[in-house]
Design an enzyme around this catalytic site. Structure first.
Site, mmCIF file in Angstrom:
data_model
loop_
_atom_site.group_PDB
_atom_site.id
_atom_site.type_symbol
_atom_site.label_atom_id
_atom_site.label_comp_id
_atom_site.label_asym_id
_atom_site.label_seq_id
_atom_site.Cartn_x
_atom_site.Cartn_y
_atom_site.Cartn_z
ATOM 1 N N LYS A 11 20.940 42.539 35.852
ATOM 2 C CA LYS A 11 19.852 42.917 36.766
ATOM 3 C C LYS A 11 20.053 44.327 37.298
ATOM 4 C CE LYS A 11 22.589 42.599 40.580
ATOM 5 N NZ LYS A 11 22.898 43.750 41.479
ATOM 6 N N PRO A 98 28.366 45.256 32.140
ATOM 7 C CA PRO A 98 29.650 45.801 32.605
ATOM 8 C C PRO A 98 30.289 44.944 33.696
ATOM 9 C CG PRO A 98 27.981 47.516 32.529
ATOM 10 C CD PRO A 98 27.271 46.224 32.287
ATOM 11 N N ALA A 100 32.164 44.326 37.096
ATOM 12 C CA ALA A 100 32.183 45.016 38.398
ATOM 13 C C ALA A 100 31.364 46.294 38.348
ATOM 14 C CB ALA A 100 33.624 45.309 38.835
ATOM 15 N N GLY A 102 27.882 46.321 39.180
ATOM 16 C CA GLY A 102 26.695 46.252 40.019
ATOM 17 C C GLY A 102 25.480 45.677 39.326
ATOM 18 N N MET A 103 25.680 45.052 38.152
ATOM 19 C CA MET A 103 24.553 44.500 37.401
ATOM 20 C C MET A 103 24.577 42.980 37.297
ATOM 21 S SD MET A 103 23.741 47.180 34.355
ATOM 22 C CE MET A 103 22.259 46.221 33.999
ATOM 23 N N ASP A 140 23.981 36.584 43.773
ATOM 24 C CA ASP A 140 23.129 37.011 42.662
ATOM 25 C C ASP A 140 22.905 35.927 41.613
ATOM 26 O OD1 ASP A 140 22.899 39.537 43.768
ATOM 27 O OD2 ASP A 140 24.556 40.380 42.599
#
EC number: 2.7.1.148
Length: 306
Positions: A11, A98, A100, A102-103, A140
């Site tokens: 995301k 990836p 860590a 942020g996705m 999330d």
């Protein structure tokens, strides 16, 4: 059933407001999520106990835990406990999001595991029950389950759908290193304390700006580029200054705008269309930045037929 294959998306947070630190150590947030066509694939096989391995994919997984601290293992154990299932599962994960970064890659693994085990074990929980379990695993995880475009409030786990028309084109630039989400939030708190006289106080009940919803509804990339915003971007750049260089490089090479995704360090560049996205991708690749193109919104975690 011999095996179940589930795919779940990473995301981008196209907008993120963070409230002040609460007494319980958390922050209230208001965020606009969009699920992107960068996926995690989870295959679930019958087994006597619960285990996870990593195979294929494009991400170095050598440092990832495979014990009970792994979020996919936690998801399987939580579902087994909730349903009374006494068997196990062997999880095989192909990672492309990836670590860590942020996705929400770990969250996608957890969401995919819930769906895969529910199908493999025949526990047949409904969507609302799976969402409740997802929220217990992480802020999330519910969004990785539903996908599309949504507004998240509370810790980000209370979701309401947001209408997004058309397709948005993104170029994702993977900055070197990793950023821990708690570390970035702590840096935000320190930044606010240090500069209390210079910046507006954090909103106690943050909300998503109306302009973001209008741009998504219109399917207008240029309009969305004007309202991209993330309160975690400044602290992420303070912790990893190379992010600022990547942001500048992408915008100098034609991206409509760039934003740190979540707590970073991944930078998401919004492009006007496919041709623009290709131009940005080529320029960043030439500068030795690792990039991938993606589109959104896409579906959440779902079973695939191999």
């Amino acid at each position: 059933m011999d095996a179940v294959h589930v795919r779940a998306p990473g995301k981008v947070n196209v907008f993120m407001r963070v409230g002040p630190l609460r007494h319980d150590g958390y922050h209230d947030v208001a965020t606009a999520y969009q699920a992107l066509s960068l996926y995690e694939d989870v295959r679930a096989y019958p087994a006597d106990d619960i285990s996870v391995t990593f195979a294929g994919g494009s991400v170095d997984t050598s440092a990832l835990p495979t014990d009970g601290t792994n979020l996919a293992v936690k998801a399987a154990k939580l579902l087994a406990k909730r349903t009374g299932f006494t068997g196990g599962v062997r999880l095989e994960i192909d990672k492309r999001v990836p670590i860590a970064g942020g996705m929400g890659g770990g969250s996608a693994d957890a969401a995919a595991t819930l769906v895969a085990c529910d199908a493999l074990w025949g526990t047949e929980l409904g969507r609302e029950e799976l969402l409740a379990l997802a929220a217990r695993l992480g802020a999330d995880v519910p969004f990785a389950l539903v996908g599309g475009t949504a507004i998240g409030t509370g810790r980000g786990d209370r979701l309401s759908p947001a209408l997004a028309t058309g397709q948005f084109h993104w170029v994702l630039a993977f900055a070197e290193g990793q950023l821990s989400t708690p570390t970035v939030y702590s840096e935000l708190d320190r930044h606010r304390e240090r500069h209390a006289s210079e910046i507006p106080p954090a909103q106690r009940a943050p909300g998503v700006d109306a302009g973001v919803l209008q741009a998504l509804r219109a399917g207008d990339a240029a309009m969305l580029a004007e309202v991209l915003s993330n309160d975690l971007q400044a602290p992420a750049i303070h912790l990893a200054p190379s992010i600022a260089e990547v942001l500048e490089l992408g915008e100098l090479n034609g991206a409509l705008a760039g934003i740190v995704s979540g707590s970073g360090p991944t930078v998401a560049f919004l492009a006007a269309d496919l041709d623009n996205a290709l131009d940005v991708q080529i320029a960043l690749s030439a500068a030795r930045v690792r990039v991938v193109r993606a589109t959104g919104p896409v579906h959440g975690a779902r079973v695939l037929s191999d």
